[in-house]
Design a protein around this motif. Structure first.
Motif: not given
Ligand SMILES: Nc1ncnc2c1ncn2[C@@H]1O[C@H](COP(=O)(O)OP(=O)(O)OP(=O)(O)O)[C@@H](O)[C@H]1O
Ligand SMILES: [Mg+2]
Lengths: 310, 370, 270
Positions: C39, C41, A154, A146-149
């Motif tokens: 949100f 992460r 990360t 997922h691009p944001t979450v």
């Protein structure tokens, strides 16, 4: 007629059987086989012929053959850029997934074949993705990508790698699906390769060790040659599996972006069940059939060769 | 009790050659009948035809006077013990023994009774609850025997039942099987390639070779009066010594080592055939003037109660068996003598007996010596 | 064995296991997170609650889907075992003219991918009026060439003496089948059973085609629903659904890894 048969005919005690008794074996066999025969006929052979048949027709929305068009459907497909794209994606996808799956599984199997404490735990972990359904796997990876979450970028960030547009970019989308597929398929391949490794007689290694052979010498001179039938089997199975991929496409990309992940089965699905083009969908299915057939024949050829070597 | 009669029974698998050819024999009720012969001679094939597991290609089999060629196995009233015992690994010893009875719908009480009886007879009472894999080879063998006992079939077929056991256990089981057969009074047809088993267990023996019957008779008949070279060599341990021989000046000569004077009647029988001489190891003695053997000792095996001497006669190794312990050194020259009466002479080509201790015309011989 | 090598192997084992199992562990972790954790992460939930599980069971008929999956998988397993063992028995024990040919025909079905025939199969099932019924989800899968092949291989390893001994005892063909052959091959039946159950449980494309409402919809299609409908933004809830869906098969794998490995490799590679 030779002497043996002459003598036998002369002294034979004929069996007094009627047709009913004579066919006893045949009748029981047919009875026991009938469920399989009926099911295969109805759900494998008949639909295969029907599919070939339909591929020569234009159909109405309910799948009835409406107009005979000969090879028109095929010609149309071979001409369309969309089909070419789909084929390219399918083969590229196989190229991404098959070698990776076999190599990773082989590596894991070699590790898990060591006799160490707690090895059973690792074997189970490595097999675990075999229990993962395509839907569940795809949903998990959808989240990871997922691009944001998504946490994948990360984690890569910790390694100094810049965020990757996993499912958004048409090049990366196929890679993303490939990663998901590799992950899902490792379990089964690992299991089979580990089984193959354990079938290799331990004596061979012992005598090699007595001769002073090192790990890699043993790997290339004993393990890989003896494991080659297993590896080849898994290679072909994985290849065929990759052609049959559907769920991960459906959940992750829906064939996009820009048809970059429109693998052959997904294309069949769309043609038939979204656009109701049963004719061209059938033509695609026939092409899929020949692709799988080719691979299977390749496997038989290899097996034959192996028999000759022994 | 039923007689088993085989008439010209033949079997071919490939339609090119016979696995079993023209077997003719009748086996009496209660008889212990042994089929013996080298590997591949068709013993199992013959037994399996009797069992109905293999079709009879030609000839007839009758059981109790009724043609049985096409009778299914379970209608033949037989039991069978297989080489690997054929125990069901998923069933306990007790269930294994009872297995056939259950199928035949024999009452539970009767089943229990028979199992108890058989288990006691074979010393299995303590193992009834175990699985076959938890038993030793000998115990598994006994379970297979127990199955035969409870089936109460009048005919029992066994195919090399002892070949998986060690020598000592084999000796013991030989006796047990024989006793069991006599106790139950059943007809036993027993296949083996071991001539010791054949000699010690059988009432009668049938020797087979390449699917053909060589000889049928009691163990002593077979031992003493073999009809041909094959039977003579096959039965007896160590086997009968053989050497090509020729007649020179009325003497039987084999190589440089052996020379024996022959009687006129023997010479007459031989005529001008090529011949092979045969003599059993126990009929070669210390030199005492009779038929001479001059040779060099190759080897000496002292077995405790007897001594085996090995030496060369006409390029074949012979053995002599002497009772007692003899301290002789290998390599030294030795002189031996042979019981002239015990000599067998075989036709080199047909391998049939030309002259043997038992077909000597003793009357004429007597006249001559007078 | 030298300790340096052992340490290296353990290290590799741990790293591989961690990477391979990470997606599953993370899915479990997320299933306990609230929206804020997701949100941000986070790798682990900041607080531990079953809210997502409560929500997922109330927002979609997850239990109903689970039940459907169980029913379908069990039926297919039973069906495959029955059909395959009967066929394998013939192929291993009862000779008749044309048997080898039939066996090749069965093996030939391995060359026909299910996806190549699904269009016609769908039309057939539709024509029979089986859409949205267990029949559509189960009956087409009762015959499995792989199953027949696997069992035949195992049946062939039964000593022929056992078969003959049973004949002498007077067992009928069917008695030999269920009193000798099946009990003897228990383990391979279990293997095939587990394998059928797993593959059926995880089936996706076919159930997608033949279920148009919730009545017999399986958990896999439920997951797709869950992910596409309104809950899409609530990843915690979706992951709770995922965990529920994978738990049965993961447990099955954990229990039976050894068994599967032995049973499948013997059949596949002989
Ligand atoms: N099922 C079969 N098909 C073809 N040929 C067979 C078959 N069974 C046996 N034969 C052949 O028939 C001959 C006799 O075999 P059989 O098994 O009866 O020998 P045997 O005397 O029992 O030997 P052994 O002592 O080794 O058990 C052999 O040449 C064998 O190759
Ligand atoms: Mg034999």
């Amino acid at each position: 007629m030779n002497e043996v048969m002459e003598k036998i005919e002369r002294y034979q005690v004929p069996k007094k059987e009627n047709l009913w008794q004579k066919t006893a074996n045949l009748r029981t066999s047919i009875l026991y086989l009938s469920p399989a025969i009926v099911l295969f006929s109805v759900f494998v052979f008949y639909p295969m012929f029907k599919t070939v048949y339909l591929s020569f027709f234009l159909t109405d929305a309910r799948g009835n053959a409406a107009l005979f068009v000969g090879l028109e459907n095929y010609l149309y497909l071979f001409d369309s850029t969309s089909f070419k794209k789909s084929m390219k994606a399918t083969w590229l996808f196989a190229l991404y997934t098959v070698p990776s799956i076999v190599l990773i599984s082989f590596f894991l199997a070699l590790l898990a074949n060591e006799k160490l404490r707690g090895i059973g735990f690792f074997r189970t972990i490595f097999t675990s993705t075999m229990g993962m359904s395509v839907a569940a796997s795809a949903v998990i990876w959808l989240f990871l990508f997922h691009p944001t979450v998504g946490v994948l970028n990360t984690l890569l960030g910790y390694l100094g790698i810049r965020p990757i547009p996993w499912l958004l970019d048409s090049k990366w989308a196929l890679v993303s699906i490939a990663i998901t597929t590799i992950w899902m398929n490792i379990g089964f391949s690992f299991l089979i390769i580990l089984g193959g490794l354990q079938n290799i007689s331990q004596d061979l290694y012992e005598s090699a060790r007595i001769d002073g052979a090192g790990y890699f010498y043993q790997l290339f001179r004993i393990t890989i040659p003896l494991l080659s039938p297993t590896l080849f089997f898994i290679l072909i199975i994985t290849f065929i599996n990759s052609f049959q991929s559907f769920g991960q496409v459906d959940i992750l990309t829906k064939g996009g972006p820009a048809e970059a992940t429109n693998l052959i089965v997904y294309a069949i699905y769309q043609d038939a069940f979204i656009n109701y083009q049963f004719g061209t969908a059938s033509a695609r299915a026939v092409i899929l059939f020949f692709m799988v057939l080719g691979l299977t024949l390749l496997q038989f050829k290899f097996l034959e060769k192996k028999v000759h070597y022994q | 009790m039923r007689e088993i009669v085989l008439d010209k029974v033949s079997k071919t698998y490939d339609k090119q050659s016979f696995a079993v050819e023209d077997v003719e024999v009748s086996i009496r009720p209660g008889e212990f009948f042994v089929l013996v012969g080298p590997s591949g001679c068709g013993k199992s094939t013959l037994l399996r035809m009797l069992a109905g597991l293999e079709e009879i290609s030609a000839g007839s089999l009758s059981l109790g006077g009724k043609l049985a060629n096409h009778l299914p196995p379970n209608k033949r009233e037989i039991s069978m013990v297989f080489q690997n015992y054929a125990l069901y690994p998923h069933l306990s010893v007790e269930e294994n023994i009872m297995f056939g009875l259950k199928v035949r719908k024999i009452s539970k009480q009767e089943r229990k009774r028979r199992v108890q009886e058989a288990a006691t007879m074979l010393g299995l009472s303590d193992y009834l609850k175990r699985k076959p894999r938890e038993l030793s080879g000998g115990q598994r063998q006994r379970v297979a025997l127990a199955r035969t006992v409870v089936s109460q079939a009048p005919i029992c077929l066994m195919d090399e039942p002892l070949s998986n056991l060690d020598a000592q256990l084999r000796g013991q089981m030989r006796v047990e099987i024989r006793q069991l057969q006599q106790q139950l009074g059943m007809t036993m047809i027993y296949v083996t390639h071991d001539q010791v088993e054949a000699m010690t267990m059988g009432d009668r023996i049938m020797v087979l070779r390449d699917g053909k019957v060589q000889q049928i008779g009691t163990p002593l008949e077979i031992y003493n009066q073999p009809v041909n070279k094959f039977v003579a060599e096959f039965i007896g341990s160590p086997p009968m010594n053989m050497a090509r021989a020729s007649i020179i000046d009325g003497r039987l000569v084999a190589g440089n080592e052996l020379s024996i004077k022959l009687s006129q009647s023997d010479l007459a029988k031989i005529g001008n055939r090529s011949i092979t001489l045969g003599i059993r190891p126990e009929h070669i003695h210390q030199a005492n003037g009779q038929g001479r053997v001059r040779t060099t000792l190759l080897n000496v095996e002292i077995l405790g109660n007897e001594t085996l001497l090995a030496f060369n006669v006409n390029n074949t190794i012979w053995k002599a068996k002497w009772p007692g312990q003899w301290q002789l050194t290998a390599g030294s020259p030795i002189e031996l003598s042979i019981d002239r009466e015990q000599i067998f002479i075989f036709d080199e080509i047909s391998e049939e007996v030309v002259s043997s201790p038992f077909n000597k015309d003793t009357v004429l011989e007597g006249v001559q010596t007078l | 064995m030298n300790t340096g090598r052992t340490t290296l192997i353990y290290a590799l084992l741990f790293i591989s296991a961690l990477i391979l199992f990470f997606p599953i562990l993370y899915a479990v972790s997320v299933s306990f997170m609230d929206g804020k954790d997701v949100f941000n992460r986070a790798l682990l939930p900041s607080s531990f609650s079953f809210d997502n599980y409560k929500k997922v069971f109330s927002s979609v008929p997850l239990l109903h889907y689970l039940k459907n999956s169980f029913v379908v998988s069990s039926l297919v397993t039973i069906g495959q075992l029955t059909v395959a063992s009967l066929a394998a028995y013939v192929f291993a024990f009862i000779p008749f003219k044309g048997r080898d040919f039939l066996f090749i025909v069965v093996l030939a079905t391995l060359m026909i991918p299910w996806e190549a025939t699904m269009i016609s199969n769908f039309l057939t099932v539709q024509h029979l009026g089986w859409v949205n019924s267990y029949r559509a989800l189960t009956i087409p899968f009762f015959a499995s060439a792989f199953g027949i092949f696997l069992l035949r291989q195992h049946f062939k390893s039964i000593p022929y003496e056992l078969y003959e001994a049973a004949q002498i005892e007077g067992l009928t063909r069917f008695q030999i089948f269920y009193r000798v052959v099946l009990p003897y091959s228990r383990m391979s039946l279990v293997t095939l059973g587990i394998y059928s159950f797993l593959t059926t449980w995880n089936m996706y494309l076919w159930p997608l085609l033949v279920t148009t409402n919730d009545s017999v919809r399986t958990i896999q299609i439920g997951l797709k629903q869950l992910q596409t409908v309104e809950v899409a933004t609530e990843w915690g809830v979706v992951m709770a659904g995922v965990v529920v869906a994978i738990l049965p098969t993961l447990i099955l794998i954990f229990i039976s890894q050894k068994q599967l490995q032995k049973g499948l490799t013997q059949g596949a590679l002989k």
